[in-house]
Design an enzyme around this catalytic site. Structure first.
Site, mmCIF file in Angstrom:
data_model
loop_
_atom_site.group_PDB
_atom_site.id
_atom_site.type_symbol
_atom_site.label_atom_id
_atom_site.label_comp_id
_atom_site.label_asym_id
_atom_site.label_seq_id
_atom_site.Cartn_x
_atom_site.Cartn_y
_atom_site.Cartn_z
ATOM 1 N N LYS A 140 0.816 -1.223 0.000
ATOM 2 C CA LYS A 140 0.000 0.000 0.000
ATOM 3 C C LYS A 140 0.852 1.276 0.000
ATOM 4 C CE LYS A 140 -0.903 -0.300 4.925
ATOM 5 N NZ LYS A 140 0.035 0.711 5.436
ATOM 6 N N ARG A 195 -6.591 3.688 11.410
ATOM 7 C CA ARG A 195 -6.140 2.328 11.684
ATOM 8 C C ARG A 195 -7.089 1.615 12.637
ATOM 9 N NH1 ARG A 195 -0.597 1.978 9.695
ATOM 10 N NH2 ARG A 195 0.472 0.288 10.721
ATOM 11 N N ARG A 210 11.373 -7.811 3.264
ATOM 12 C CA ARG A 210 11.685 -6.400 3.513
ATOM 13 C C ARG A 210 12.582 -6.265 4.751
ATOM 14 N NH1 ARG A 210 6.760 -2.367 4.588
ATOM 15 N NH2 ARG A 210 6.953 -3.049 6.740
ATOM 16 N N ARG A 214 14.157 -2.836 9.254
ATOM 17 C CA ARG A 214 13.291 -2.047 10.133
ATOM 18 C C ARG A 214 13.165 -2.730 11.484
ATOM 19 N NH1 ARG A 214 7.858 0.130 7.199
ATOM 20 N NH2 ARG A 214 6.997 -0.473 9.213
ATOM 21 N N ARG A 231 1.757 -7.235 14.503
ATOM 22 C CA ARG A 231 1.177 -6.153 13.698
ATOM 23 C C ARG A 231 0.060 -6.671 12.811
ATOM 24 N NH1 ARG A 231 6.042 -4.668 10.784
ATOM 25 N NH2 ARG A 231 5.027 -2.914 9.800
HETATM 26 P P1 AMP Z 1 3.291 1.476 8.908
HETATM 27 O O1 AMP Z 1 4.500 2.004 8.218
HETATM 28 O O2 AMP Z 1 2.007 2.045 8.373
HETATM 29 O O3 AMP Z 1 3.259 -0.022 8.975
HETATM 30 O O4 AMP Z 1 3.365 2.007 10.412
HETATM 31 C C1 AMP Z 1 4.448 1.631 11.271
HETATM 32 C C2 AMP Z 1 4.021 1.774 12.721
HETATM 33 O O5 AMP Z 1 3.686 3.150 13.003
HETATM 34 C C3 AMP Z 1 2.795 0.981 13.116
HETATM 35 O O6 AMP Z 1 3.087 -0.369 13.426
HETATM 36 C C4 AMP Z 1 2.320 1.775 14.345
HETATM 37 O O7 AMP Z 1 3.156 1.499 15.454
HETATM 38 C C5 AMP Z 1 2.593 3.208 13.915
HETATM 39 N N1 AMP Z 1 1.426 3.771 13.204
HETATM 40 C C6 AMP Z 1 1.356 4.120 11.883
HETATM 41 N N2 AMP Z 1 0.139 4.602 11.576
HETATM 42 C C7 AMP Z 1 -0.593 4.553 12.720
HETATM 43 C C8 AMP Z 1 -1.922 4.885 13.057
HETATM 44 N N3 AMP Z 1 -2.784 5.360 12.148
HETATM 45 N N4 AMP Z 1 -2.316 4.696 14.350
HETATM 46 C C9 AMP Z 1 -1.473 4.238 15.289
HETATM 47 N N5 AMP Z 1 -0.208 3.876 15.024
HETATM 48 C C10 AMP Z 1 0.241 4.029 13.772
#
Ligand code: AMP
Length: 196
Positions: A15, A90, A129, A135, A146
């Site tokens: 995404k 989220r 990844r 990461r 997650r």
């Molecule tokens: P992502 O890159 O979208 O997978 O986000 C990495 C991490 O950032 C997630 O596992 C959460 O810890 C935090 N995060 C990102 N977006 C949100 C959100 N909308 N609400 C809460 N935590 C978020």
């Protein structure tokens, strides 16, 4: 014309990559909350320090903090013609926060792109990844955590948007270009017009 879009899918669904491509096609900024948090962590800001441990553990940052970040970002001038949000909302609380923000501004969403990828495929892409990017939240244990948060807290937001008739479901298996084309075709069919 404006384009206010969300892209929703499990971690590893692609995404982020597709979000940037679609945002570019519509001439709107792609806003990834994960990227905003990671940039703050690497710059050592106060926000970065607040969220670092939460993100490393694969948990969700509190809604209040996340929604404030999104509100600030969407209030910037470049988001006037629209935006593509990746990774927000989220959970159902964040859906309510976004609804309130848009309502205050007399705006509404145009479409929610649902990128469908089976769990096994997500896991294998995330594991790859992890090897490539290292990461901190891409360890096997945190990946599983997650994905379970996605299934329990994020997937239900799609039911809400489906009831509102906003969801465009896209098969996320295929080459990057094929998937971009699928998304664009589906959005055009809903009456949205790309800028380029
Ligand atoms: P992502 O890159 O979208 O997978 O986000 C990495 C991490 O950032 C997630 O596992 C959460 O810890 C935090 N995060 C990102 N977006 C949100 C959100 N909308 N609400 C809460 N935590 C978020």
């Amino acid at each position: 014309m404006t384009a206010r879009l969300l892209i929703v899918g499990p971690q590893g669904s692609g995404k982020g990559t597709q979000g940037v491509r679609i945002a570019e096609a519509f001439g709107v900024p792609a806003v990834s909350t994960g990227d905003v948090f990671r940039a703050n962590i690497s710059e050592g800001t106060e926000l970065g320090q607040q969220v670092q441990a939460i993100i490393a553990a694969g948990n969700l940052v509190p809604d209040e903090l996340t929604s404030a970040v999104v509100r600030d970002r969407l209030a910037q001038d470049d988001a006037a013609p629209g935006f593509l949000l990746d990774g927000y909302p989220r959970n159902l609380g964040q859906v309510g926060d976004l609804d309130a923000f848009l309502e205050e501004r007399g705006e509404s969403l145009d479409a929610v792109i649902e990128l469908d990828v089976p769990r096994e495929e997500s896991i294998s892409r995330l594991t790859k990844r992890a090897e490539e990017q290292g990461r901190t939240d891409d360890t096997a244990e945190v990946i599983a955590h997650r994905l379970s948060i996605y299934e329990n807290e994020t997937a239900p937001i799609l039911d809400v948007y489906r009831e509102r008739g906003l969801v465009v479901a896209i098969d996320g298996i295929g080459s990057l270009d094929v998937i971009t084309e699928r998304i664009l075709t589906a959005l055009i069919a809903r009456g949205l017009t790309p800028a380029s």
